[in-house]
Design a protein around this motif. Sequence first.
Motif, PDB file in Angstrom:
ATOM      1  N   SER A 179      11.069  -3.664   9.232  1.00  0.00           N
ATOM      2  CA  SER A 179       9.891  -2.969   8.724  1.00  0.00           C
ATOM      3  C   SER A 179       9.174  -3.784   7.664  1.00  0.00           C
ATOM      4  CB  SER A 179      10.293  -1.605   8.154  1.00  0.00           C
ATOM      5  OG  SER A 179      10.802  -0.769   9.161  1.00  0.00           O
ATOM      6  N   VAL A 180       9.921  -4.329   6.699  1.00  0.00           N
ATOM      7  CA  VAL A 180       9.271  -5.005   5.580  1.00  0.00           C
ATOM      8  C   VAL A 180       8.655  -6.335   5.983  1.00  0.00           C
ATOM      9  CG1 VAL A 180      10.761  -3.890   3.889  1.00  0.00           C
ATOM     10  CG2 VAL A 180      11.384  -6.143   4.780  1.00  0.00           C
ATOM     11  N   LEU A 181       8.973  -6.844   7.146  1.00  0.00           N
ATOM     12  CA  LEU A 181       8.384  -8.100   7.595  1.00  0.00           C
ATOM     13  C   LEU A 181       7.075  -7.889   8.355  1.00  0.00           C
ATOM     14  CD1 LEU A 181      11.576 -10.041   8.783  1.00  0.00           C
ATOM     15  CD2 LEU A 181      10.422 -10.138   6.570  1.00  0.00           C
ATOM     16  N   ARG A 182       6.689  -6.622   8.589  1.00  0.00           N
ATOM     17  CA  ARG A 182       5.435  -6.338   9.288  1.00  0.00           C
ATOM     18  C   ARG A 182       4.287  -6.238   8.289  1.00  0.00           C
ATOM     19  NH1 ARG A 182       8.232  -2.024  12.015  1.00  0.00           N
ATOM     20  NH2 ARG A 182       6.946  -0.607  10.783  1.00  0.00           N
ATOM     21  N   PRO A 183       3.171  -6.941   8.518  1.00  0.00           N
ATOM     22  CA  PRO A 183       2.038  -6.861   7.580  1.00  0.00           C
ATOM     23  C   PRO A 183       1.444  -5.467   7.440  1.00  0.00           C
ATOM     24  CG  PRO A 183       1.810  -8.756   9.033  1.00  0.00           C
ATOM     25  CD  PRO A 183       2.944  -7.932   9.576  1.00  0.00           C
ATOM     26  N   THR A 184       1.713  -4.570   8.384  1.00  0.00           N
ATOM     27  CA  THR A 184       1.182  -3.210   8.301  1.00  0.00           C
ATOM     28  C   THR A 184       2.138  -2.246   7.600  1.00  0.00           C
ATOM     29  OG1 THR A 184       2.082  -2.719  10.502  1.00  0.00           O
ATOM     30  CG2 THR A 184      -0.202  -3.488  10.380  1.00  0.00           C
ATOM     31  N   SER A 185       3.317  -2.722   7.225  1.00  0.00           N
ATOM     32  CA  SER A 185       4.299  -1.857   6.580  1.00  0.00           C
ATOM     33  C   SER A 185       3.880  -1.538   5.147  1.00  0.00           C
ATOM     34  CB  SER A 185       5.667  -2.545   6.567  1.00  0.00           C
ATOM     35  OG  SER A 185       6.595  -1.815   5.792  1.00  0.00           O
ATOM     36  N   PRO A 186       4.154  -0.312   4.663  1.00  0.00           N
ATOM     37  CA  PRO A 186       3.832   0.002   3.261  1.00  0.00           C
ATOM     38  C   PRO A 186       4.489  -0.942   2.262  1.00  0.00           C
ATOM     39  CG  PRO A 186       4.309   2.006   4.483  1.00  0.00           C
ATOM     40  CD  PRO A 186       4.667   0.870   5.386  1.00  0.00           C
ATOM     41  N   VAL A 187       5.677  -1.451   2.601  1.00  0.00           N
ATOM     42  CA  VAL A 187       6.347  -2.457   1.771  1.00  0.00           C
ATOM     43  C   VAL A 187       6.457  -3.719   2.614  1.00  0.00           C
ATOM     44  CG1 VAL A 187       8.405  -3.059   0.459  1.00  0.00           C
ATOM     45  CG2 VAL A 187       7.646  -0.674   0.541  1.00  0.00           C
ATOM     46  N   TYR A 188       5.853  -4.816   2.141  1.00  0.00           N
ATOM     47  CA  TYR A 188       5.730  -6.016   2.957  1.00  0.00           C
ATOM     48  C   TYR A 188       6.274  -7.233   2.220  1.00  0.00           C
ATOM     49  CZ  TYR A 188       3.408  -9.884   5.435  1.00  0.00           C
ATOM     50  OH  TYR A 188       3.121 -11.042   6.105  1.00  0.00           O
ATOM     51  N   VAL A 189       7.119  -8.001   2.922  1.00  0.00           N
ATOM     52  CA  VAL A 189       7.659  -9.255   2.399  1.00  0.00           C
ATOM     53  C   VAL A 189       7.328 -10.356   3.393  1.00  0.00           C
ATOM     54  CG1 VAL A 189       9.719 -10.505   1.661  1.00  0.00           C
ATOM     55  CG2 VAL A 189       9.560  -8.036   1.256  1.00  0.00           C
ATOM     56  N   PRO A 190       6.392 -11.251   3.072  1.00  0.00           N
ATOM     57  CA  PRO A 190       6.073 -12.334   3.989  1.00  0.00           C
ATOM     58  C   PRO A 190       7.244 -13.308   4.113  1.00  0.00           C
ATOM     59  CG  PRO A 190       4.937 -12.661   1.917  1.00  0.00           C
ATOM     60  CD  PRO A 190       5.594 -11.316   1.834  1.00  0.00           C
ATOM     61  N   HIS A 202       4.635   9.225   2.505  1.00  0.00           N
ATOM     62  CA  HIS A 202       5.211   8.546   3.668  1.00  0.00           C
ATOM     63  C   HIS A 202       4.449   7.261   3.961  1.00  0.00           C
ATOM     64  CE1 HIS A 202       7.880   8.567   7.112  1.00  0.00           C
ATOM     65  NE2 HIS A 202       6.867   8.280   7.902  1.00  0.00           N
ATOM     66  N   GLN A 203       3.148   7.268   3.702  1.00  0.00           N
ATOM     67  CA  GLN A 203       2.304   6.099   3.919  1.00  0.00           C
ATOM     68  C   GLN A 203       2.153   5.265   2.637  1.00  0.00           C
ATOM     69  OE1 GLN A 203       1.504   9.265   4.779  1.00  0.00           O
ATOM     70  NE2 GLN A 203       1.846   9.033   6.986  1.00  0.00           N
ATOM     71  N   ARG A 204       2.610   5.792   1.518  1.00  0.00           N
ATOM     72  CA  ARG A 204       2.502   5.145   0.203  1.00  0.00           C
ATOM     73  C   ARG A 204       1.042   4.844  -0.145  1.00  0.00           C
ATOM     74  NH1 ARG A 204       7.360   3.508  -2.219  1.00  0.00           N
ATOM     75  NH2 ARG A 204       9.173   3.821  -0.854  1.00  0.00           N
ATOM     76  N   VAL A 205       0.199   5.844   0.022  1.00  0.00           N
ATOM     77  CA  VAL A 205      -1.227   5.713  -0.266  1.00  0.00           C
ATOM     78  C   VAL A 205      -1.628   6.796  -1.265  1.00  0.00           C
ATOM     79  CG1 VAL A 205      -3.565   5.786   0.655  1.00  0.00           C
ATOM     80  CG2 VAL A 205      -1.741   4.683   1.973  1.00  0.00           C
ATOM     81  N   ALA A 206      -2.332   6.371  -2.316  1.00  0.00           N
ATOM     82  CA  ALA A 206      -2.775   7.272  -3.375  1.00  0.00           C
ATOM     83  C   ALA A 206      -4.297   7.353  -3.372  1.00  0.00           C
ATOM     84  CB  ALA A 206      -2.294   6.754  -4.737  1.00  0.00           C
ATOM     85  N   CYS A 207      -4.837   8.551  -3.471  1.00  0.00           N
ATOM     86  CA  CYS A 207      -6.285   8.768  -3.469  1.00  0.00           C
ATOM     87  C   CYS A 207      -6.689   9.480  -4.762  1.00  0.00           C
ATOM     88  CB  CYS A 207      -6.704   9.611  -2.265  1.00  0.00           C
ATOM     89  SG  CYS A 207      -6.255   8.878  -0.663  1.00  0.00           S
ATOM     90  N   THR A 208      -7.659   8.893  -5.466  1.00  0.00           N
ATOM     91  CA  THR A 208      -8.076   9.418  -6.759  1.00  0.00           C
ATOM     92  C   THR A 208      -9.586   9.578  -6.816  1.00  0.00           C
ATOM     93  OG1 THR A 208      -6.274   8.132  -7.755  1.00  0.00           O
ATOM     94  CG2 THR A 208      -7.889   9.111  -9.256  1.00  0.00           C
ATOM     95  N   PRO A 209     -10.112  10.773  -7.082  1.00  0.00           N
ATOM     96  CA  PRO A 209     -11.561  10.919  -7.290  1.00  0.00           C
ATOM     97  C   PRO A 209     -11.964  10.224  -8.584  1.00  0.00           C
ATOM     98  CG  PRO A 209     -10.423  12.978  -7.792  1.00  0.00           C
ATOM     99  CD  PRO A 209      -9.386  12.047  -7.234  1.00  0.00           C
ATOM    100  N   MET A 221       2.879  -2.105  -1.306  1.00  0.00           N
ATOM    101  CA  MET A 221       3.677  -2.947  -2.191  1.00  0.00           C
ATOM    102  C   MET A 221       3.957  -4.221  -1.410  1.00  0.00           C
ATOM    103  SD  MET A 221       5.173  -3.579  -5.047  1.00  0.00           S
ATOM    104  CE  MET A 221       5.222  -2.019  -5.935  1.00  0.00           C
ATOM    105  N   GLU A 222       3.467  -5.325  -1.946  1.00  0.00           N
ATOM    106  CA  GLU A 222       3.508  -6.594  -1.232  1.00  0.00           C
ATOM    107  C   GLU A 222       4.105  -7.648  -2.157  1.00  0.00           C
ATOM    108  OE1 GLU A 222       0.026  -8.327   1.264  1.00  0.00           O
ATOM    109  OE2 GLU A 222      -0.240  -9.028  -0.803  1.00  0.00           O
ATOM    110  N   PHE A 223       5.277  -8.152  -1.808  1.00  0.00           N
ATOM    111  CA  PHE A 223       5.928  -9.147  -2.658  1.00  0.00           C
ATOM    112  C   PHE A 223       5.461 -10.541  -2.253  1.00  0.00           C
ATOM    113  CE2 PHE A 223       8.911  -5.528  -2.918  1.00  0.00           C
ATOM    114  CZ  PHE A 223       8.852  -5.333  -4.288  1.00  0.00           C
ATOM    115  N   ARG A 224       4.350 -10.931  -2.867  1.00  0.00           N
ATOM    116  CA  ARG A 224       3.693 -12.200  -2.568  1.00  0.00           C
ATOM    117  C   ARG A 224       3.212 -12.801  -3.879  1.00  0.00           C
ATOM    118  NH1 ARG A 224      -1.008 -12.067   1.927  1.00  0.00           N
ATOM    119  NH2 ARG A 224       0.715 -12.273   3.388  1.00  0.00           N
ATOM    120  N   ARG A 225       2.972 -14.099  -3.895  1.00  0.00           N
ATOM    121  CA  ARG A 225       2.537 -14.772  -5.131  1.00  0.00           C
ATOM    122  C   ARG A 225       1.236 -14.163  -5.663  1.00  0.00           C
ATOM    123  NH1 ARG A 225       3.679 -19.331  -1.760  1.00  0.00           N
ATOM    124  NH2 ARG A 225       5.757 -20.196  -2.182  1.00  0.00           N
TER     125      ARG A 225
END
Length: 432
Positions: free
Chosen positions: A76-87, A301-308, A332-336
Motif C-alpha cells: 500500500s505505502v509504495l503506491r503513489p495514490t495511497s494516503p501514506v506513500y513511501v517512494p 479512511h482517506q486521510r483527507v481534511a476539509c476546512t472552510p 503523508m508522503e515520506f520524501r525529501r
Amino acid sequence: MSTPRTTARPRDVAVVGSGVVGLSAAWFLQAGGVQVTVYDAEPEARPASWGNAGWLTPGLTAPLPEPDVLRYGLRSVLRPTSPVYVPVRPDPTLWRFLAGFARHCTHRRWHSSMQAYAGLNRLALRAFDDLADAGATARPRPARPFLACYRTTQEASSMLRELARIEEAGQRVHFDYLTGPQVRQAQPAVSAEVGAAVRLHGQRYLHPPRFLASLGQAVRGAGGEHRPERVVDVETEPNAAWLVTDTGRRHRHEAVVLATGAGLGDLARGFGVRRLVHPGRGYSFTVTGTDVPRDPVYFPHQRVACTPLHEPVDGGEAPAGDADLLRVAGMMEFRRAGEPLDGRRVRAIVDAVRRFLPGVDLDRRWDEWVGSRPCTTDGLPLVGATVSPRVFVAGGHGMWGVALGPLTGRLLAEQITTGRTPDVLRPLDPLR
C-alpha cells in the motif's frame, strides 16, 4: 511542578524559523520581557504552517506511529495514490527513519506517547485564547459540528476504537455517533455515500495563512526584529550563542531557539539532539462550489481534511468575493523536503473525496501546495533545552504544528525566562 535549571535568564533571544511554532515562541518570549530577533531567509515562503488544515482538535491530536499504520502493508505505502506513500529509492536516512517509526507502531508505545499528548491537549486551546486576548491573532472559530465521516458503520468502528484508546490514556473526548440521515442533518454538504460519522465536541479551527500573518505582525509590532538571513551554524560560549549565516555574517545573542521544521536536525544535532526528524509531506489546495461545508469535515479512511476558510488566502490565487472557499488537505508522503509537488498526490485526494462532496468543484483548484511536516520516529515533538544552556529546540510536531504551536511557544518561553521546565514538557525532552 517543574524542574529548575541554573541558567541565567536571557534577555536577548534569537528564534530561527518563522512558522507557527517559531513565531509563537517569539511572541511569548516578548510577553516575558525578552528582546527577540527572528531569522528566516524566506519569510514569504509557504511553510508547513501555511498549508495546514488549520484544525485545533484535541480530540484527534495523537501520535502518528500507531498499530493501524502498519496494517497498510508494504504494497500500500509504495503506491503513489495511497494516503501514506513511501517512494522506492536508495535513501539510507529515510529507511532508518521508517525502521524507527515502525518500532513505535505498537499499542504500548502509542499509549505512552498518547499520555504525553493528553497533557498537551488539555492546555492547547488556552494558548490560542491567550493570543486572542492580547490582540495578537483572531480568535479561532468553534467547529459546530466537527464530523469525521465514513462510508459504512464498519469503517467508523476504527474511530470509535481510537477514541476509546485516547480515553484510556487519560484524555476525555466528548462525541456522538451518527448514522444515515443523522449525518446529513448535521452536515448537509456531504452525500448519501457517508453512512456514519463521529461528531466531536469542543473542537475549533482557523485560517492558517491569516493566523500566520497576524502572529508575525504581532511579533514585529511588539518590537521584534526580523532578519531575512539563512542560519547555517550555531556556535556557543559560556554567555552567548553566535549565529552564522550563509553570507558569513555572525550575530551574537544570549540564547537561541531552533524552530526550523523538517530541517531541525541540521542545526540541533551538534547540541545533543539525536532523534531523527524527517519530512512528512502533506498536500493542500483551495476549491469552491455550490454546496461547501460550513464547518470542518474529516474523512479518516482517506486521510483527507476539509476546512472552510470563510476568507480568501492572502497572497494566494483563489478569487476574493462571496464564494465559499474550502481548503482540502491530506496525505503523508515520506520524501525529501525540496522535491516538487507530485500531481498524482493531488489527484489522489480529489478521487478520494469526490463522491462525498457533490456540491464542491474539485476540478477547479487554487493554491495547490506541498509542504514538509517535521516528523519524529516516536511521534512526539522535541521541545526544550539541549546540552548547551544557550540552545533550545522546538519542532517535530508532525501534523500538529499549528494545533500545538502556541502552547509549545508558551511552555518553551516559560522554561527560558524562568529557568524551570514545566512538567508537561518532560516527555518532549529533545535529548531523550
